[in-house]
Scaffold this active site. Sequence first.
Site, PDB file in Angstrom:
ATOM      1  N   TRP A 184       0.941  -1.153   0.035  1.00 53.41           N
ATOM      2  CA  TRP A 184       0.102   0.002  -0.055  1.00 53.41           C
ATOM      3  C   TRP A 184       1.051   1.176  -0.166  1.00 53.41           C
ATOM      4  O   TRP A 184       1.625   1.306   0.657  1.00 53.41           O
ATOM      5  CB  TRP A 184      -0.883   0.124   1.259  1.00 53.41           C
ATOM      6  CG  TRP A 184      -1.744   1.158   1.204  1.00 53.41           C
ATOM      7  CD1 TRP A 184      -2.735   1.471   0.445  1.00 53.41           C
ATOM      8  CD2 TRP A 184      -1.230   2.275   2.073  1.00 53.41           C
ATOM      9  NE1 TRP A 184      -3.208   3.061   0.634  1.00 53.41           N
ATOM     10  CE2 TRP A 184      -2.370   3.576   1.742  1.00 53.41           C
ATOM     11  CE3 TRP A 184      -0.679   2.625   3.106  1.00 53.41           C
ATOM     12  CZ2 TRP A 184      -2.386   4.616   2.347  1.00 53.41           C
ATOM     13  CZ3 TRP A 184      -0.413   3.997   3.706  1.00 53.41           C
ATOM     14  CH2 TRP A 184      -1.496   4.965   3.419  1.00 53.41           C
ATOM     15  N   GLU A 226      -2.809  -2.943  -2.520  1.00 51.56           N
ATOM     16  CA  GLU A 226      -4.027  -2.537  -1.948  1.00 51.56           C
ATOM     17  C   GLU A 226      -4.568  -1.052  -2.448  1.00 51.56           C
ATOM     18  O   GLU A 226      -3.582  -0.176  -2.605  1.00 51.56           O
ATOM     19  CB  GLU A 226      -3.803  -2.394  -0.314  1.00 51.56           C
ATOM     20  CG  GLU A 226      -5.074  -1.552   0.537  1.00 51.56           C
ATOM     21  CD  GLU A 226      -4.909  -1.840   1.686  1.00 51.56           C
ATOM     22  OE1 GLU A 226      -3.549  -1.864   2.315  1.00 51.56           O
ATOM     23  OE2 GLU A 226      -5.628  -1.294   2.607  1.00 51.56           O
ATOM     24  N   LYS A 228      -6.836   2.456  -2.642  1.00 53.40           N
ATOM     25  CA  LYS A 228      -7.582   3.267  -1.707  1.00 53.40           C
ATOM     26  C   LYS A 228      -8.078   4.404  -2.380  1.00 53.40           C
ATOM     27  O   LYS A 228      -7.953   4.797  -3.570  1.00 53.40           O
ATOM     28  CB  LYS A 228      -6.495   4.049  -0.728  1.00 53.40           C
ATOM     29  CG  LYS A 228      -7.042   4.632   0.414  1.00 53.40           C
ATOM     30  CD  LYS A 228      -6.019   4.706   1.430  1.00 53.40           C
ATOM     31  CE  LYS A 228      -6.412   5.748   2.588  1.00 53.40           C
ATOM     32  NZ  LYS A 228      -5.848   5.738   3.751  1.00 53.40           N
ATOM     33  N   ASP A 259      -9.644  -3.266   1.025  1.00 53.86           N
ATOM     34  CA  ASP A 259      -9.515  -2.659   2.446  1.00 53.86           C
ATOM     35  C   ASP A 259     -11.218  -2.450   2.456  1.00 53.86           C
ATOM     36  O   ASP A 259     -11.574  -1.688   1.489  1.00 53.86           O
ATOM     37  CB  ASP A 259      -8.709  -1.553   2.859  1.00 53.86           C
ATOM     38  CG  ASP A 259      -8.861  -1.152   4.193  1.00 53.86           C
ATOM     39  OD1 ASP A 259      -9.950  -0.714   4.705  1.00 53.86           O
ATOM     40  OD2 ASP A 259      -7.877  -1.161   4.950  1.00 53.86           O
ATOM     41  N   HIS A 262     -12.102   1.399   1.934  1.00 51.26           N
ATOM     42  CA  HIS A 262     -11.258   2.330   1.120  1.00 51.26           C
ATOM     43  C   HIS A 262     -12.240   2.539  -0.230  1.00 51.26           C
ATOM     44  O   HIS A 262     -11.677   2.719  -1.467  1.00 51.26           O
ATOM     45  CB  HIS A 262     -10.232   1.593   0.755  1.00 51.26           C
ATOM     46  CG  HIS A 262      -8.716   1.543   1.597  1.00 51.26           C
ATOM     47  ND1 HIS A 262      -7.637   1.360   1.237  1.00 51.26           N
ATOM     48  CD2 HIS A 262      -8.971   2.019   2.769  1.00 51.26           C
ATOM     49  CE1 HIS A 262      -6.956   1.595   2.180  1.00 51.26           C
ATOM     50  NE2 HIS A 262      -7.688   1.964   3.189  1.00 51.26           N
ATOM     51  N   HIS A 286      -8.673  -6.636   3.651  1.00 52.84           N
ATOM     52  CA  HIS A 286      -8.514  -5.820   4.929  1.00 52.84           C
ATOM     53  C   HIS A 286      -9.760  -5.710   5.515  1.00 52.84           C
ATOM     54  O   HIS A 286     -10.355  -4.744   5.015  1.00 52.84           O
ATOM     55  CB  HIS A 286      -7.800  -4.654   4.607  1.00 52.84           C
ATOM     56  CG  HIS A 286      -6.012  -4.669   4.784  1.00 52.84           C
ATOM     57  ND1 HIS A 286      -5.240  -3.500   4.654  1.00 52.84           N
ATOM     58  CD2 HIS A 286      -5.282  -5.629   4.883  1.00 52.84           C
ATOM     59  CE1 HIS A 286      -4.078  -4.026   4.922  1.00 52.84           C
ATOM     60  NE2 HIS A 286      -4.042  -5.327   5.033  1.00 52.84           N
ATOM     61  N   ASP A 294     -12.603   6.595   5.916  1.00 54.94           N
ATOM     62  CA  ASP A 294     -11.852   5.382   6.295  1.00 54.94           C
ATOM     63  C   ASP A 294     -11.174   5.517   7.568  1.00 54.94           C
ATOM     64  O   ASP A 294     -10.102   5.784   7.713  1.00 54.94           O
ATOM     65  CB  ASP A 294     -10.623   5.600   5.067  1.00 54.94           C
ATOM     66  CG  ASP A 294      -9.716   4.560   5.331  1.00 54.94           C
ATOM     67  OD1 ASP A 294     -10.106   3.192   5.717  1.00 54.94           O
ATOM     68  OD2 ASP A 294      -8.436   4.693   4.863  1.00 54.94           O
ATOM     69  N   ASP A 296     -10.980   3.411  10.033  1.00 56.01           N
ATOM     70  CA  ASP A 296     -10.207   2.308  10.491  1.00 56.01           C
ATOM     71  C   ASP A 296     -10.893   2.066  11.945  1.00 56.01           C
ATOM     72  O   ASP A 296      -9.844   1.535  13.045  1.00 56.01           O
ATOM     73  CB  ASP A 296      -8.769   2.295  10.595  1.00 56.01           C
ATOM     74  CG  ASP A 296      -8.072   2.543   9.330  1.00 56.01           C
ATOM     75  OD1 ASP A 296      -8.116   1.275   8.917  1.00 56.01           O
ATOM     76  OD2 ASP A 296      -8.079   3.630   8.640  1.00 56.01           O
ATOM     77  N   ASP A 326      -7.455  -4.763   9.779  1.00 55.49           N
ATOM     78  CA  ASP A 326      -6.593  -3.417   9.427  1.00 55.49           C
ATOM     79  C   ASP A 326      -7.636  -2.431  10.250  1.00 55.49           C
ATOM     80  O   ASP A 326      -8.710  -1.765   9.745  1.00 55.49           O
ATOM     81  CB  ASP A 326      -6.688  -2.903   8.170  1.00 55.49           C
ATOM     82  CG  ASP A 326      -5.746  -1.712   7.928  1.00 55.49           C
ATOM     83  OD1 ASP A 326      -5.058  -1.124   8.995  1.00 55.49           O
ATOM     84  OD2 ASP A 326      -5.616  -1.157   7.018  1.00 55.49           O
TER      85      ASP A 326
HETATM   86  C1  RNT Z   1      -3.867   2.509   4.830  1.00 57.66           C
HETATM   87  C2  RNT Z   1      -4.088   1.250   4.256  1.00 57.66           C
HETATM   88  C3  RNT Z   1      -2.892   0.116   4.940  1.00 57.66           C
HETATM   89  C4  RNT Z   1      -2.659   0.526   6.216  1.00 57.66           C
HETATM   90  C5  RNT Z   1      -1.611  -0.257   6.868  1.00 57.66           C
HETATM   91  C6  RNT Z   1      -1.091   0.311   8.055  1.00 57.66           C
HETATM   92  O1  RNT Z   1      -5.197   3.368   4.331  1.00 57.66           O
HETATM   93  O2  RNT Z   1      -5.213   0.413   4.734  1.00 57.66           O
HETATM   94  O3  RNT Z   1      -3.253  -0.960   4.848  1.00 57.66           O
HETATM   95  O4  RNT Z   1      -3.713   0.729   7.292  1.00 57.66           O
HETATM   96  O5  RNT Z   1      -0.646  -0.508   5.852  1.00 57.66           O
HETATM   97 ZN    ZN Z   2      -5.599  -1.580   4.672  1.00 61.15          ZN
END
Ligand code: RNT
Ligand code: ZN
Length: 419
Positions: A184, A226, A228, A259, A262, A286, A294, A296, A326
């Site tokens: 990423w 990955e 985003k 993810d 994302h 993820h 986003d 998390d 994640d």
């Molecule tokens: C960031 C991505 C990525 C990170 C990690 C720490 O938006 O989701 O996966 O969260 O690499």
């Molecule tokens: Zn991620």
Amino acid sequence: MTHSSVYESAKARYAEYGIDTDAAIQKALALPISLHCWQSDDVVGFETKPEGLAGGGILATGNYPGRARNGEEARADIAKAMSLIPGTQRVNVHASYSETDHYVDRDQMDASCFQKWMDWAKAQNVCLDFNPTFFAHPKAEDGFTLSHPDKEIRDFWIQHGKACRKIAEAMADAQGSPCYVNWWTPDGAKDLPADRFGPRARMAAAYDEIRRDDSVDTSKCVDFIESKLFGIGSEEYVVSSSEFCADYALSRGMGLCMDMGHYHPTECIHGKISSHLQFMDKLLLHVSRPVRWDSDHVVLFNDDLKNVFLEIQRGKAWEKVMLALDFFDASINRIGAYVIGTRAAREGILYALLDPTAHLQDYEAKGQNTHRLGLMEAFKTMPFGAVWDELCEQAGVPVGAGWLSEMERYEQEVLVTRS
Ligand code: RNT
Ligand code: ZN
């Protein structure tokens, strides 16, 4: 009623639909979930470096006491969390969690920088996964890494990428099992770029260059890219967008990572799985939880999560989808965050394995869509909790919220002593 008689009656209810709860429990315990090391320390990392640099458009908020300040603390916290979570776990390490006596820059890293993680993983009997770190570094401060216009900076990150693939290969050798590597990059722009093509061309070329190294065994170092939608400071433009990553992955035989946070705020990933798996042989997920953006947040046992696993179950795709977590929340006990989020993911897996898929697909084939909807709805109130409790019993971890007292004890004895 004793727990076992509650389970026996739940088992009988599922059996009416031909669902074997014992088999579902076994499979749910066996599927690996990769625990991200970065919930332990709020994505700070442990490199020996002049000062901790955050960045990369990701941010843990909160100041709950007890953040892990070094590898020993992180590993102790992760081990504590793992002892309260049922099922097979892996541990996902970021390059920024390297541990060395003197500073080793990202382009110079090798497997020895992760020896402590590898020794610990062996002792814990878990496998490691790995991530290059294209953030929290002076050469990432202006928001571009692999797509940077300056060749010198780009080359630095390409070297980092090459080094990371060797590290992953060494981890795979040590654990006798593949190491899943997630790529990423935060690259992007806060405001309207005048050139969207250039950075994408440079990024594709950089990945090609990194992966040209055919001395790396791709059955050991298994790469995923990955995508985003946006990040803090990359609101307008992200180089490795969803389209970029899917097209790159497909054209190069690389894995794709989705993810859950994302995509556009109302967009979910479950519907995408069956599309990508028509053309790709594997996906990495993820497992995360976006709240309005986003963010998390700690993963919960909600509809988004259930839908992802139901999709994998209904598409018989368990072998093609790798699962990694994640999320990062610094506002609650971090061990609790791991336990809540990982247990939720494992619950999602079990829930999906108890789906009456055969009946639903049979109704669908016969055009009995009312039956299909009715059965889907009826299953929401099946005695799932009794089967989950049985899974926890079998795994020897606390049932229900019973783990909270152990978390509290650890907080009093260990976390509060960290200033
Ligand atoms: C960031 C991505 C990525 C990170 C990690 C720490 O938006 O989701 O996966 O969260 O690499
Ligand atoms: Zn991620």
